[in-house]
Design an enzyme around this catalytic site. Structure first.
Site, PDB file in Angstrom:
ATOM      1  N   ARG A  12       0.813  -1.215   0.000  1.00 37.27           N
ATOM      2  CA  ARG A  12       0.000   0.000   0.000  1.00 37.27           C
ATOM      3  C   ARG A  12       0.842   1.260   0.000  1.00 37.27           C
ATOM      4  O   ARG A  12       0.305   2.363  -0.040  1.00 37.27           O
ATOM      5  CB  ARG A  12      -0.872   0.023   1.243  1.00 37.27           C
ATOM      6  CG  ARG A  12      -2.236  -0.537   0.939  1.00 37.27           C
ATOM      7  CD  ARG A  12      -3.107  -0.326   2.114  1.00 37.27           C
ATOM      8  NE  ARG A  12      -3.717  -1.571   2.397  1.00 37.27           N
ATOM      9  CZ  ARG A  12      -5.027  -1.749   2.395  1.00 37.27           C
ATOM     10  NH1 ARG A  12      -5.843  -0.771   2.190  1.00 37.27           N
ATOM     11  NH2 ARG A  12      -5.510  -2.922   2.654  1.00 37.27           N
ATOM     12  N   ARG A  17     -17.503  -5.113   9.983  1.00 36.33           N
ATOM     13  CA  ARG A  17     -16.202  -4.583  10.378  1.00 36.33           C
ATOM     14  C   ARG A  17     -16.362  -3.216  11.027  1.00 36.33           C
ATOM     15  O   ARG A  17     -17.141  -2.387  10.575  1.00 36.33           O
ATOM     16  CB  ARG A  17     -15.287  -4.477   9.144  1.00 36.33           C
ATOM     17  CG  ARG A  17     -14.562  -5.780   8.864  1.00 36.33           C
ATOM     18  CD  ARG A  17     -13.824  -5.819   7.569  1.00 36.33           C
ATOM     19  NE  ARG A  17     -13.017  -4.666   7.259  1.00 36.33           N
ATOM     20  CZ  ARG A  17     -12.254  -4.573   6.182  1.00 36.33           C
ATOM     21  NH1 ARG A  17     -12.188  -5.586   5.320  1.00 36.33           N
ATOM     22  NH2 ARG A  17     -11.553  -3.485   5.953  1.00 36.33           N
ATOM     23  N   ARG A  43     -10.776   6.082   5.133  1.00 35.42           N
ATOM     24  CA  ARG A  43     -10.001   5.047   4.425  1.00 35.42           C
ATOM     25  C   ARG A  43      -9.825   5.429   2.959  1.00 35.42           C
ATOM     26  O   ARG A  43      -8.750   5.233   2.383  1.00 35.42           O
ATOM     27  CB  ARG A  43     -10.715   3.690   4.536  1.00 35.42           C
ATOM     28  CG  ARG A  43     -10.541   3.058   5.895  1.00 35.42           C
ATOM     29  CD  ARG A  43     -11.567   1.979   6.139  1.00 35.42           C
ATOM     30  NE  ARG A  43     -11.520   0.913   5.176  1.00 35.42           N
ATOM     31  CZ  ARG A  43     -12.533   0.072   4.951  1.00 35.42           C
ATOM     32  NH1 ARG A  43     -13.656   0.190   5.630  1.00 35.42           N
ATOM     33  NH2 ARG A  43     -12.408  -0.885   4.065  1.00 35.42           N
ATOM     34  N   ARG A  64     -21.558  -4.460   3.905  1.00 30.91           N
ATOM     35  CA  ARG A  64     -20.778  -5.710   3.956  1.00 30.91           C
ATOM     36  C   ARG A  64     -20.944  -6.439   5.295  1.00 30.91           C
ATOM     37  O   ARG A  64     -20.969  -5.829   6.358  1.00 30.91           O
ATOM     38  CB  ARG A  64     -19.295  -5.396   3.749  1.00 30.91           C
ATOM     39  CG  ARG A  64     -18.399  -6.620   3.982  1.00 30.91           C
ATOM     40  CD  ARG A  64     -16.986  -6.422   3.522  1.00 30.91           C
ATOM     41  NE  ARG A  64     -16.343  -5.265   4.113  1.00 30.91           N
ATOM     42  CZ  ARG A  64     -15.162  -4.801   3.733  1.00 30.91           C
ATOM     43  NH1 ARG A  64     -14.491  -5.390   2.768  1.00 30.91           N
ATOM     44  NH2 ARG A  64     -14.648  -3.737   4.313  1.00 30.91           N
TER      45      ARG A  64
HETATM   46  P1  AP5 Z   1     -14.548  -6.784  -0.648  1.00 34.94           P
HETATM   47  O1  AP5 Z   1     -14.213  -7.881  -1.609  1.00 34.94           O
HETATM   48  O2  AP5 Z   1     -14.582  -7.102   0.796  1.00 34.94           O
HETATM   49  O3  AP5 Z   1     -13.637  -5.488  -0.952  1.00 34.94           O
HETATM   50  P2  AP5 Z   1     -12.108  -5.202  -0.637  1.00 34.94           P
HETATM   51  O4  AP5 Z   1     -11.509  -4.583  -1.847  1.00 34.94           O
HETATM   52  O5  AP5 Z   1     -11.446  -6.412  -0.094  1.00 34.94           O
HETATM   53  O6  AP5 Z   1     -12.288  -4.065   0.445  1.00 34.94           O
HETATM   54  P3  AP5 Z   1     -11.629  -3.897   1.887  1.00 34.94           P
HETATM   55  O7  AP5 Z   1     -12.539  -2.996   2.653  1.00 34.94           O
HETATM   56  O8  AP5 Z   1     -11.308  -5.212   2.505  1.00 34.94           O
HETATM   57  O9  AP5 Z   1     -10.326  -3.154   1.500  1.00 34.94           O
HETATM   58  P4  AP5 Z   1      -9.413  -2.346   2.415  1.00 34.94           P
HETATM   59  O10 AP5 Z   1      -8.269  -2.206   1.527  1.00 34.94           O
HETATM   60  O11 AP5 Z   1     -10.000  -1.092   2.923  1.00 34.94           O
HETATM   61  O12 AP5 Z   1      -9.311  -3.248   3.740  1.00 34.94           O
HETATM   62  P5  AP5 Z   1      -8.191  -4.239   4.276  1.00 34.94           P
HETATM   63  O13 AP5 Z   1      -8.858  -5.294   5.045  1.00 34.94           O
HETATM   64  O14 AP5 Z   1      -7.261  -4.617   3.206  1.00 34.94           O
HETATM   65  O15 AP5 Z   1     -15.977  -6.202  -1.111  1.00 34.94           O
HETATM   66  C1  AP5 Z   1     -16.591  -5.163  -0.371  1.00 34.94           C
HETATM   67  C2  AP5 Z   1     -18.111  -5.336  -0.382  1.00 34.94           C
HETATM   68  O16 AP5 Z   1     -18.575  -5.201  -1.732  1.00 34.94           O
HETATM   69  C3  AP5 Z   1     -18.614  -6.727   0.088  1.00 34.94           C
HETATM   70  O17 AP5 Z   1     -19.802  -6.582   0.780  1.00 34.94           O
HETATM   71  C4  AP5 Z   1     -18.832  -7.498  -1.225  1.00 34.94           C
HETATM   72  O18 AP5 Z   1     -19.839  -8.498  -1.087  1.00 34.94           O
HETATM   73  C5  AP5 Z   1     -19.280  -6.372  -2.146  1.00 34.94           C
HETATM   74  N1  AP5 Z   1     -18.896  -6.591  -3.539  1.00 34.94           N
HETATM   75  C6  AP5 Z   1     -17.761  -7.173  -3.999  1.00 34.94           C
HETATM   76  N2  AP5 Z   1     -17.764  -7.192  -5.350  1.00 34.94           N
HETATM   77  C7  AP5 Z   1     -18.923  -6.590  -5.729  1.00 34.94           C
HETATM   78  C8  AP5 Z   1     -19.513  -6.311  -6.992  1.00 34.94           C
HETATM   79  N3  AP5 Z   1     -18.895  -6.644  -8.135  1.00 34.94           N
HETATM   80  N4  AP5 Z   1     -20.716  -5.677  -7.029  1.00 34.94           N
HETATM   81  C9  AP5 Z   1     -21.346  -5.333  -5.878  1.00 34.94           C
HETATM   82  N5  AP5 Z   1     -20.845  -5.588  -4.636  1.00 34.94           N
HETATM   83  C10 AP5 Z   1     -19.648  -6.210  -4.579  1.00 34.94           C
HETATM   84  O19 AP5 Z   1      -7.403  -3.268   5.294  1.00 34.94           O
HETATM   85  C11 AP5 Z   1      -8.035  -2.796   6.455  1.00 34.94           C
HETATM   86  C12 AP5 Z   1      -7.087  -1.892   7.226  1.00 34.94           C
HETATM   87  O20 AP5 Z   1      -5.924  -2.640   7.628  1.00 34.94           O
HETATM   88  C13 AP5 Z   1      -6.525  -0.707   6.459  1.00 34.94           C
HETATM   89  O21 AP5 Z   1      -7.416   0.399   6.499  1.00 34.94           O
HETATM   90  C14 AP5 Z   1      -5.231  -0.436   7.234  1.00 34.94           C
HETATM   91  O22 AP5 Z   1      -5.485   0.234   8.453  1.00 34.94           O
HETATM   92  C15 AP5 Z   1      -4.759  -1.844   7.562  1.00 34.94           C
HETATM   93  N6  AP5 Z   1      -3.878  -2.390   6.512  1.00 34.94           N
HETATM   94  C16 AP5 Z   1      -4.125  -3.487   5.743  1.00 34.94           C
HETATM   95  N7  AP5 Z   1      -3.117  -3.697   4.894  1.00 34.94           N
HETATM   96  C17 AP5 Z   1      -2.219  -2.713   5.120  1.00 34.94           C
HETATM   97  C18 AP5 Z   1      -0.975  -2.376   4.524  1.00 34.94           C
HETATM   98  N8  AP5 Z   1      -0.449  -3.100   3.517  1.00 34.94           N
HETATM   99  N9  AP5 Z   1      -0.310  -1.296   5.003  1.00 34.94           N
HETATM  100  C19 AP5 Z   1      -0.804  -0.554   6.017  1.00 34.94           C
HETATM  101  N10 AP5 Z   1      -1.986  -0.808   6.607  1.00 34.94           N
HETATM  102  C20 AP5 Z   1      -2.690  -1.882   6.155  1.00 34.94           C
HETATM  103 MG    MG Z   2     -10.635  -6.948   1.784  1.00 33.33          MG
END
Ligand code: AP5
Ligand code: MG
Length: 222
Positions: free
Chosen positions: A88, A160, A171, A127
């Site tokens: 990221r 979440r 975010r 979600r």
């Molecule tokens: P979903 O597939 O869950 O989307 P996603 O892209 O995985 O979204 P996230 O919210 O998980 O991404 P994020 O990057 O904010 O969170 P992460 O956990 O990585 O789909 C979302 C929804 O849409 C679902 O309900 C699904 O059913 C629906 N959907 C899917 N496809 C669809 C479609 N085609 N049409 C309609 N609906 C659909 O990170 C969380 C936190 O962790 C970050 O904010 C940060 O604090 C920390 N973190 C994680 N990784 C790092 C990193 N590398 N560096 C620093 N901090 C980090």
């Molecule tokens: Mg995700």
């Protein structure tokens, strides 16, 4: 093969990674899931990460990079990895490249799932996820068979903490510029594959698979 799924929060990285990793035989690694598991387990890492996640900020690089590099060094990552939510920042991308190159490996492709921002808020605030198997649902577009219960093992679904409207805004603000910079970083290396992330999930899986089939494979695994 080593792949990255890049995209803003709610772009569908987790949804698609769960399907694709199984179809292609890659290990799905989500740094967000790892932080949430650590927070549920009450570890020091989890407590620290939670403070940033609750505010919609990035967890500091030194914590995130160490955790990820340790994970991809595990033997089960040998056949190849599908990274979701990492890298990221440019520092994360550079350290990932460096670590893989030390093992004569590399990132083969970065699949950039693009969705107009106005669609993301509704996706995230609706979600629901399974705390046991991480299955992802949406109350309107992808509901479970029984309301509030996971289709796989019947566990009670949860929302979440960072899917509250205000945190989602934070975010998106945090990730917008970084996502663009990472797209440029991988584009410069001819590894970026932009994918239209609108429409139903099955159509997006097909687009992703079609793109993956065109990737020249260089890495044997992580
Ligand atoms: P979903 O597939 O869950 O989307 P996603 O892209 O995985 O979204 P996230 O919210 O998980 O991404 P994020 O990057 O904010 O969170 P992460 O956990 O990585 O789909 C979302 C929804 O849409 C679902 O309900 C699904 O059913 C629906 N959907 C899917 N496809 C669809 C479609 N085609 N049409 C309609 N609906 C659909 O990170 C969380 C936190 O962790 C970050 O904010 C940060 O604090 C920390 N973190 C994680 N990784 C790092 C990193 N590398 N560096 C620093 N901090 C980090
Ligand atoms: Mg995700």
């Amino acid at each position: 093969m080593n792949l990255i799924l890049l995209g803003l929060p709610g772009a569908g990285k987790g949804t698609q990674a769960q399907i694709l990793a199984e179809q292609i035989g890659l290990i799905h690694i989500s740094t967000g899931d790892m932080f949430r598991d650590a927070a549920s387990a009450g570890t020091e890492l989890g407590r620290r990460a939670q403070q940033y996640m609750n505010k919609g900020e990035l967890v500091p690089d030194e914590v995130t990079i160490a955790m990820l590099l340790e994970r991809i060094a595990q033997p089960d990552a040998n056949p190849g990895i599908m990274l979701d939510g990492f890298p990221r920042t440019i520092q994360q991308a550079e350290e990932l490249d460096h670590s893989l190159s030390e093992r004569n490996s590399l990132i083969d492709a970065v699949l950039y799932i693009e969705v107009p921002e106005e669609q993301l808020m509704g996706r995230l605030t609706g979600r629901w996820t399974c705390p046991t198997c991480s299955a992802i649902y949406h109350e309107i577009t992808n509901p479970p068979k029984i309301t509030g219960q996971c289709d796989n093992e019947g566990a009670k679904l949860t929302q979440r903490a960072d899917d509250q409207r205000e945190t989602v805004k934070a975010r998106l603000d945090t990730n917008r510029a970084w996502t663009e910079r990472l797209a440029e970083y991988y584009e410069a290396d001819a590894k970026l594959y932009p994918i239209d992330g609108t429409g139903d999930p099955e159509a997006i899986t097909k687009r992703l698979m079609a793109a993956i089939e065109t990737v020249p494979v260089q890495a044997s695994g992580a």
